[in-house]
Scaffold this motif. Sequence first.
Motif, PDB file in Angstrom:
ATOM      1  N   TYR A  75      42.810   7.607 -15.291  1.00 31.44           N
ATOM      2  CA  TYR A  75      42.665   7.886 -13.865  1.00 31.44           C
ATOM      3  C   TYR A  75      42.674   6.554 -13.114  1.00 31.44           C
ATOM      4  O   TYR A  75      41.619   5.926 -12.945  1.00 31.44           O
ATOM      5  N   LEU A  78      40.265   5.858 -10.235  1.00 29.12           N
ATOM      6  CA  LEU A  78      38.894   6.171 -10.631  1.00 29.12           C
ATOM      7  C   LEU A  78      37.878   5.798  -9.550  1.00 29.12           C
ATOM      8  O   LEU A  78      37.927   4.717  -8.978  1.00 29.12           O
ATOM      9  N   PHE A  80      33.537   5.886  -9.287  1.00 25.02           N
ATOM     10  CA  PHE A  80      32.388   5.914 -10.202  1.00 25.02           C
ATOM     11  C   PHE A  80      31.109   6.107  -9.390  1.00 25.02           C
ATOM     12  O   PHE A  80      30.886   5.426  -8.394  1.00 25.02           O
ATOM     13  N   THR A 179      35.530  13.432  -5.671  1.00 26.96           N
ATOM     14  CA  THR A 179      36.355  13.726  -6.849  1.00 26.96           C
ATOM     15  C   THR A 179      36.200  12.642  -7.909  1.00 26.96           C
ATOM     16  O   THR A 179      37.110  12.406  -8.712  1.00 26.96           O
ATOM     17  N   SER A 180      35.051  11.978  -7.926  1.00 25.57           N
ATOM     18  CA  SER A 180      34.804  10.908  -8.906  1.00 25.57           C
ATOM     19  C   SER A 180      34.993  11.417 -10.329  1.00 25.57           C
ATOM     20  O   SER A 180      34.525  12.503 -10.678  1.00 25.57           O
ATOM     21  N   LYS A 181      35.641  10.603 -11.154  1.00 24.86           N
ATOM     22  CA  LYS A 181      35.901  10.992 -12.539  1.00 24.86           C
ATOM     23  C   LYS A 181      34.914  10.381 -13.524  1.00 24.86           C
ATOM     24  O   LYS A 181      35.073  10.555 -14.735  1.00 24.86           O
ATOM     25  N   MET A 182      33.890   9.691 -13.015  1.00 23.98           N
ATOM     26  CA  MET A 182      32.836   9.229 -13.923  1.00 23.98           C
ATOM     27  C   MET A 182      31.512   9.191 -13.190  1.00 23.98           C
ATOM     28  O   MET A 182      31.425   8.766 -12.033  1.00 23.98           O
ATOM     29  N   LEU A 183      30.472   9.656 -13.895  1.00 27.64           N
ATOM     30  CA  LEU A 183      29.118   9.760 -13.350  1.00 27.64           C
ATOM     31  C   LEU A 183      28.135   9.197 -14.353  1.00 27.64           C
ATOM     32  O   LEU A 183      28.147   9.579 -15.525  1.00 27.64           O
ATOM     33  N   ALA A 205      34.955  18.293  -9.935  1.00 22.26           N
ATOM     34  CA  ALA A 205      35.497  16.974 -10.260  1.00 22.26           C
ATOM     35  C   ALA A 205      35.707  16.754 -11.761  1.00 22.26           C
ATOM     36  O   ALA A 205      36.560  15.971 -12.161  1.00 22.26           O
ATOM     37  N   PRO A 207      33.922  15.087 -14.047  1.00 17.22           N
ATOM     38  CA  PRO A 207      33.830  13.678 -14.436  1.00 17.22           C
ATOM     39  C   PRO A 207      33.322  13.505 -15.865  1.00 17.22           C
ATOM     40  O   PRO A 207      32.646  14.381 -16.418  1.00 17.22           O
ATOM     41  N   ASP A 286      39.625  16.196 -20.829  1.00 14.50           N
ATOM     42  CA  ASP A 286      39.667  14.775 -21.164  1.00 14.50           C
ATOM     43  C   ASP A 286      39.409  14.518 -22.650  1.00 14.50           C
ATOM     44  O   ASP A 286      38.882  13.463 -23.030  1.00 14.50           O
TER      45      ASP A 286
END
Length: 309
Positions: A75, A78, A80, A179-183, A205, A207, A286
């Motif tokens: 992504y 990205l 975060f 729409t964050s792909k990491m948390l 999202a 994530p 993913d």
Amino acid sequence: MKLNESRQNLLNRVKSRLVQIAFDNVKKSNPLIETNIGKFSLQLPFDHQLPFIIKRSPYYSTNLARIARKVNEKYVDLKFIDIGANVGDSVALLRSEATFPVLCIEGDDYFFSILERNASRFSDVYLAKNYVGEITTEVNAVSVELGGTAHLLQNAANESKISIKKISTILNDYPLFKTSKMLKVDTDGFDNKIIRGSADFLENAKPVIFFEYDPYFLSQQNDDGISIFSTLVGLGYNKLLIYENDGEFLLSADTDNRMLLEDITYFYTGRKGLRYCDICAFHKEDNDIFENVRLDEIKFFSQVRSSKK
């Protein structure tokens, strides 16, 4: 000869005492000191435990940055989200591996003030002063700071009204991160509640989620711990990477492997917060990232061990 030795011993004791007094005075004033985190220098309170943790465990939290780099490869846009950002040490580690926008969320007044200082050293870092929880509400509580971390304590003297918000509520003010792909979630026992309260955001999202899993702190919030994995399964998360709290890769697992996860929970129960694990959960969309990260982590720590021989 004996007289000289006696004088020297007395002098050594006096010097030692003076050093201790000076150290105690500095500790009491708790000044900010420059500390290297990843490739950057940040300001930390003198009593913050992070420098000692890194010295003892040099790979502490570096897994988060390596995973983020792999997520960023898939992504390229990205975003975060860092819940429980503390003084911004995760930002320094992340920026040591890759560059992407980061939303740091921290509720404690003291740590947020230091976070502001440190975040100003980076571009595309956004700050939100909020406590995050399962629901948007207000509670009577006080923030308790100890050794570089803080948590809310209810039923304490001098309580005041503290606002707690769901992540989706906070993101209304930060639409870039919807729409964050990491948390990342690191909140001393509130982690599972935050994940449950983020179901609408997670469903949309999807994530990669990196969160602390400590049965001791979870139990203090009347959280059974293990049920979070059923929540994740229901949201489409099917793969896990599990790390020791010092950052070393432990194992991978399917999110619906109840017996294994019960064993993990049992193993870390009774450790009083001194030993726990960090878990990275991947949505089924993913699985490619999961496989890549798993293989890279095995290779990384194999090389680490080989270099020590």
